[in-house]
Design a protein around this motif. Structure first.
Motif, PDB file in Angstrom:
ATOM      1  N   PHE A  83      -4.053  -5.871  -2.345  1.00 44.99           N
ATOM      2  CA  PHE A  83      -4.526  -4.835  -1.606  1.00 44.99           C
ATOM      3  C   PHE A  83      -3.420  -4.109  -0.933  1.00 44.99           C
ATOM      4  CE2 PHE A  83      -7.695  -8.315  -1.362  1.00 44.99           C
ATOM      5  CZ  PHE A  83      -8.736  -7.393  -1.840  1.00 44.99           C
ATOM      6  N   ILE A  84      -2.259  -4.682  -0.569  1.00 44.08           N
ATOM      7  CA  ILE A  84      -1.068  -3.977  -0.315  1.00 44.08           C
ATOM      8  C   ILE A  84      -0.696  -2.861  -1.241  1.00 44.08           C
ATOM      9  CG2 ILE A  84       1.324  -3.844   0.507  1.00 44.08           C
ATOM     10  CD1 ILE A  84      -0.788  -4.558   2.853  1.00 44.08           C
ATOM     11  N   ASP A  85      -0.085  -3.817  -2.745  1.00 37.34           N
ATOM     12  CA  ASP A  85      -0.163  -3.033  -3.919  1.00 37.34           C
ATOM     13  C   ASP A  85      -0.802  -1.846  -4.217  1.00 37.34           C
ATOM     14  OD1 ASP A  85       2.209  -4.804  -3.711  1.00 37.34           O
ATOM     15  OD2 ASP A  85       1.590  -5.861  -5.428  1.00 37.34           O
ATOM     16  N   GLY A  87      -2.989   5.633   2.465  1.00 39.91           N
ATOM     17  CA  GLY A  87      -3.319   4.458   3.296  1.00 39.91           C
ATOM     18  C   GLY A  87      -4.597   3.881   2.955  1.00 39.91           C
ATOM     19  N   PHE A  88      -5.567   4.481   2.415  1.00 39.34           N
ATOM     20  CA  PHE A  88      -7.046   4.145   1.950  1.00 39.34           C
ATOM     21  C   PHE A  88      -6.761   3.017   0.927  1.00 39.34           C
ATOM     22  CE2 PHE A  88     -10.761   5.248  -0.243  1.00 39.34           C
ATOM     23  CZ  PHE A  88     -11.730   4.831   0.479  1.00 39.34           C
ATOM     24  N   ILE A  89      -7.677   1.850   1.191  1.00 41.79           N
ATOM     25  CA  ILE A  89      -7.687   0.718   0.208  1.00 41.79           C
ATOM     26  C   ILE A  89      -9.015   0.910  -0.514  1.00 41.79           C
ATOM     27  CG2 ILE A  89      -7.684  -1.748   0.025  1.00 41.79           C
ATOM     28  CD1 ILE A  89      -5.847  -1.849   2.245  1.00 41.79           C
ATOM     29  N   ASN A  97       2.641  -0.349   5.486  1.00 38.33           N
ATOM     30  CA  ASN A  97       1.273  -0.426   4.912  1.00 38.33           C
ATOM     31  C   ASN A  97       0.290  -0.516   6.152  1.00 38.33           C
ATOM     32  OD1 ASN A  97       3.235  -1.977   2.824  1.00 38.33           O
ATOM     33  ND2 ASN A  97       1.855  -0.600   1.422  1.00 38.33           N
ATOM     34  N   LEU A  98       0.470  -1.435   6.823  1.00 39.15           N
ATOM     35  CA  LEU A  98      -0.477  -1.617   8.031  1.00 39.15           C
ATOM     36  C   LEU A  98      -0.636  -0.285   8.676  1.00 39.15           C
ATOM     37  CD1 LEU A  98       0.860  -4.959   9.292  1.00 39.15           C
ATOM     38  CD2 LEU A  98      -1.186  -4.587   7.875  1.00 39.15           C
ATOM     39  N   TYR A 114      -5.076   6.081   8.376  1.00 38.43           N
ATOM     40  CA  TYR A 114      -6.222   6.631   7.540  1.00 38.43           C
ATOM     41  C   TYR A 114      -7.580   6.429   8.194  1.00 38.43           C
ATOM     42  CZ  TYR A 114      -9.164   7.557   3.552  1.00 38.43           C
ATOM     43  OH  TYR A 114     -10.361   8.106   2.763  1.00 38.43           O
ATOM     44  N   GLN A 115      -7.766   5.431   8.674  1.00 36.33           N
ATOM     45  CA  GLN A 115      -8.998   5.055   9.545  1.00 36.33           C
ATOM     46  C   GLN A 115      -9.143   6.135  10.600  1.00 36.33           C
ATOM     47  OE1 GLN A 115     -10.666   0.906   8.124  1.00 36.33           O
ATOM     48  NE2 GLN A 115      -9.219   0.685  10.005  1.00 36.33           N
TER      49      GLN A 115
END
Length: 873
Positions: free
Chosen positions: A480-482, A488-490, A526-527, A533-534
């Motif tokens: 999920f990081i990669d 920033g969206f996953i 990433n965090l 993003y949220q």
């Protein structure tokens, strides 16, 4: 139609407004109590009973949508009801609010109605469960559907999988389907039609079921099957291994996680990721010099006292779509017209002379069929080399390979053989389809035929962490990081919008297990990107137009249905993810931790405002005991549960009317730490869930999507938990091979989200954290503590570090003993261990802590890292 109803509160004071929807405004009149009424606003000042009569001159009380609803918007405990639901024989009675609604001609008081309903001695679903004997797998399995499931065989890290299935209704032959995507593999020799291999053992399909299946040692991904054809018995074994090399960790190359992910249904990639997938596809083609092979053996045994014929057909294509292919009885090779070999067959260790055979066996004599099926066709030279491989040696290597993986995990030993085996089988089922390169690097925690999803992969990763396989869990989280977008969206699957928050939650859970600050520092950018993003997403929804309509909440779909709304499940995950990130980065970046925590708390406030409003406007529904409870919609834009059809929309999807309300509904807010499990709103949600949206306390269609079993444990509701636990697993999992379907209508095999859900429920049954308290055995069946039985945990992972537990029941001598160990620096301040007597008896003496009769729990305060508890009966 003109309708009059009456609302009575048990006690005043109470004040508020009456709002009518889909009808003329209600005309009110005070019937009982001191107060005032002006237009639609009422106020009662006294402390005694208060009664209000409401008349709606033009009301829609017929079947269908857009019927009249009345909202009693009192300053405290507002609620809404369908006007057509008001009946004299079944009045609306909400004891949690101290209010009732009845018809205009009903003179009974609140207390009289309450007394009459209570005297009926009816019960809610949960109350009935509490009165029944405690559920077990056997009692549940006798009443739930039995679903056999195909078995997936593979080598892990590599998405070349074989789906193996003994014959079943609708298909007479045994079937093997090579897979590396959600669909079947195609070949140019078949004009790109999917591969579908078949073989047959025995005289034919007869009048009874004759196949029994079991995993090797009950847990390993090696499939055994027994076909009992009267006097001839066929003992079958199938497993996957490498074409040339020993199946051993050093020989598993695996494949790039992006390439593996690209083969799955509805997977999603950025433009840059698509380019990398293409590059990795080219690399995989060049490196494909070692096929994954399915090894199969069938041993025919004559169990009679006279000679009998055994009938055997080796592997070939489905006879209805069989392409032009050639079988060479001199070599046992079966090839396409291009010369590429797709299978090798042997009979009693030598090339099988023909594809179908009848062999006369004397009493006790045996004959052996073996075939080796490469995932992809190979050259004749490679096939001849493959035919020389020793089946027994390959089987021994395969056993050793999978047992070594189990040795790397924490250990759980339970007196229930089935559940004990399912835990170990589950570890390997999850590992089997975690795709990536070895020995290090990112793994894709796929979920059956689907690519990883932040929400559905969470129980897979979290159980892997719980079994102390932290390195594997971290490699799965790296996926999920990669794949995170630059902003920033996953998002990885089918336009689901909830993955960012859900992935952050699993990252936070991993940190709670490991306390690995170096890892957190590595992924800190990433965090922060994910949280920002949220936060930006949330701020886009902070407009005056959204006041009371999802202000400050994110909008988007959370599953397959195209519901792009301000969904509670979506926002609850966003809150939970951000609050976990704040916890993770507290030591490393305290300023960002404070900022993110502040934003999370602001989101929490907006979620609660929206939820309270939805609960006030969701029509109340009746329960089994005669009481009624308020309900909430799954998203802000709707009035009440979708399954009540208040607005005339369509609701059915995925085999149920309750998908949005039960499996994606506001009940998630309890799991997501937005609502307290012990709160009144949680009571409402749980009663609505268990009374109306469950069968035998198991949710419909895709039951592991419902978090209510976890909530039962949080609330100390052991019997309801076990009811849900056993009825769900007995219906959704194959009872012989422990593989899970996705849905209760046999869709999508080897669904590891469902298996992960079962495994996490088992984990919570055995150990669960509660603030600074470690709760041990909070949900185990009392039968597991019958005389002579043992429960053992060895170094399972918890928020408090590794935990070991040994419980021994020696009731023949009147004792149950427990040894507890948790010596890490972050060990719990308090340990509670539940030790229920199998017959419900109360101990006469307790050593090692303070005993609570109601919960059958021993509380150990000031826990020092080790403790011994002895109950004497």
């Amino acid at each position: 139609m003109k309708v009059t109803v009456q609302v009575e509160w048990k006690h005043g004071p109470v004040a508020g407004t009456i709002e009518t929807k889909n009808g003329t405004p209600a005309l009110g009149r005070i019937v009982k109590g001191k107060g005032s009424l002006k237009e639609n606003r009422f106020s009662f000042n006294g402390e005694g009973p208060c009664r209000l009569s409401l008349t709606i001159d033009s009301a829609n009380v017929y079947l269908g949508a857009n019927v009249t609803t009345i909202s009693v918007m009192s300053d405290k405990n507002p609620f809404t009801f369908f006007l057509r639901d008001v009946r004299k024989d079944f009045p609306i009675y909400i004891p949690a609010y101290g209010v009732m609604v009845t018809t205009g001609d009903d003179d009974r008081s609140y207390d009289e109605i309450a007394s009459e309903i209570q005297n009926r001695h009816q019960a809610t679903a949960m109350q009935r469960i509490e009165l029944e004997p405690e559920e077990s797998f056997e009692s549940a399995a006798a009443r739930t559907r039995k679903m056999e499931c195909p078995t997936w065989l593979g080598i892990s890290r590599d998405n070349r999988i074989f789906e193996f299935d003994f014959y079943r209704e609708g298909r007479p032959e045994n079937q093997i389907i090579p897979k590396y995507r959600w669909g079947q593999v195609t070949r140019e020799e078949l004009e790109d039609k999917p591969l579908d291999f078949r073989f047959f053992l025995g005289r034919g399909v007869g009048c009874k079921e004759i196949v029994k299946r079991r995993l090797d040692e009950g847990v390993l991904p090696i499939l055994h099957g027994t076909i009992e054809d009267d006097d001839i018995q066929y003992e079958c074994t199938a497993f996957a291994s490498l074409e040339k090399k020993e199946l051993a960790p050093g020989n598993i190359r695996g494949m790039n996680y992006l390439f593996a992910d690209s083969e799955f249904y509805a997977s999603m990639f950025t433009d840059e990721q698509k380019k990398e997938v293409e590059r990795q596809a080219g690399i995989e083609k060049k490196l494909n010099d070692e096929e994954v092979v399915l090894f199969f053996r069938a041993k025919a045994i004559n169990t009679s006292r006279v000679p009998r014929y055994a009938y055997l057909q080796t592997i070939n294509f489905n006879q209805w779509v069989r392409p032009k292919c050639f079988y060479d009885g001199r070599t046992g090779l079966c090839s396409y017209k291009t010369g590429r070999v797709f299978a090798v067959s042997k009979f009693n260790g030598k090339p099988m002379p023909q594809e179908e055979m009848a062999v006369l066996l004397g009493p006790g004599e045996t004959a052996t069929l073996e075939f080796y099926l490469p995932h992809g066709p190979i050259s004749k030279a490679r096939a001849l080399a493959l035919s020389r491989r020793n089946y027994d040696q390959c089987l021994a290597e395969c056993r050793a390979f999978w047992k070594a993986k189990l040795d790397q995990a924490a250990r759980i030993s339970l007196p229930d053989r089935r559940i004990d085996e399912m835990i170990r089988a589950g570890i390997l089922h999850l590992d089997l389809i975690m795709y990536g390169q070895e020995p290090k690097g990112t793994l894709a925690p796929t979920i059956g035929v689907y690519s990883p999803i932040g929400s559905e992969s969470s129980p897979i990763i979290q159980f892997t962490d719980s079994m102390a396989r932290h390195e594997i869990a971290e490699r799965c989280l790296q996926y999920f990081i990669d794949k995170q977008h630059d902003d920033g969206f996953i998002q990885n699957f089918n336009n689901y919008m909830l993955e960012t928050g859900a992935a952050l939650w699993s990252l936070g859970e991993h940190y709670r297990y490991t306390r690995d600050d170096r890892w957190v520092k590595k992924i800190l950018p990433n965090l922060l990107k994910a949280c920002d993003y949220q936060i930006a997403w949330r701020k886009r929804n902070m407009t005056d137009a959204l006041r009371g309509k999802g202000y400050g909440m994110m909008e988007g779909k959370v599953a397959d249905p195209e519901d792009h709304y301000h969904i509670f499940m979506l926002n609850g995950y966003a809150y939970l993810g951000m609050i976990r990130v704040a916890e993770m980065i507290e030591k490393i970046d305290p300023a960002s931790a404070r900022r993110i925590r502040k934003e999370a708390q602001a989101l929490l406030k907006d979620i609660l405002i929206a939820f309270d409003a939805c609960l006030a406007r969701g029509p109340v529904v009746p329960l089994g005991d005669g009481t009624w409870v308020p309900t909430s919609s799954p998203w802000v834009e709707h009035q009440g549960p979708c399954s009540l059809f208040a607005q005339g929309e369509k609701c059915y999807s995925h085999g149920t009317f309750f998908g949005r309300d039960s499996m994606l509904g506001p009940i998630y807010l309890i799991l997501q730490e937005v609502l307290d499990p012990q709160s009144t709103p949680a009571d409402f949600l749980m009663n609505f869930q268990t009374d109306l949206m469950c069968m035998r306390n198991a949710a419909f269609s895709q039951p592991y999507y419902s978090p209510h079993p976890w909530i039962h444990l949080k609330r100390g509701e052991v019997k309801p938990f076990l009811k849900a636990y056993f009825n769900t697993v007995s219906a959704l999992a194959d009872r012989e091979t422990y593989t899970f379907w996705e849905h209760l209508y046999r869709v999508s095999p080897h669904k590891t989200h469902e298996e992960g859900g079962f495994l996490m429920q088992t984990r919570w049954m055995l150990w669960m954290e509660e603030n600074q308290t470690l709760r041990l055995l909070p949900g185990v069946p009392r039968d597991w503590l019958a005389d002579g039985k043992k429960i053992q945990l060895e170094n399972v992972a918890s928020y408090f570090g590794p935990v070991s537990l040994k419980v021994t029941s020696n009731l023949a001598e009147g004792k149950i003993e427990a040894l507890i160990e948790c010596k890490s620096k972050q060990r719990p301040a308090v340990v509670e261990i539940r030790l229920p007597h199998p017959l419900g008896q109360t101990p006469t003496n307790v050593r090692g802590g303070k005993y609570c009769n109601e919960t059958e729990t021993v509380r150990i305060e000031r826990f020092t890292g080790q403790a011994a508890v002895v109950l004497t009966f």
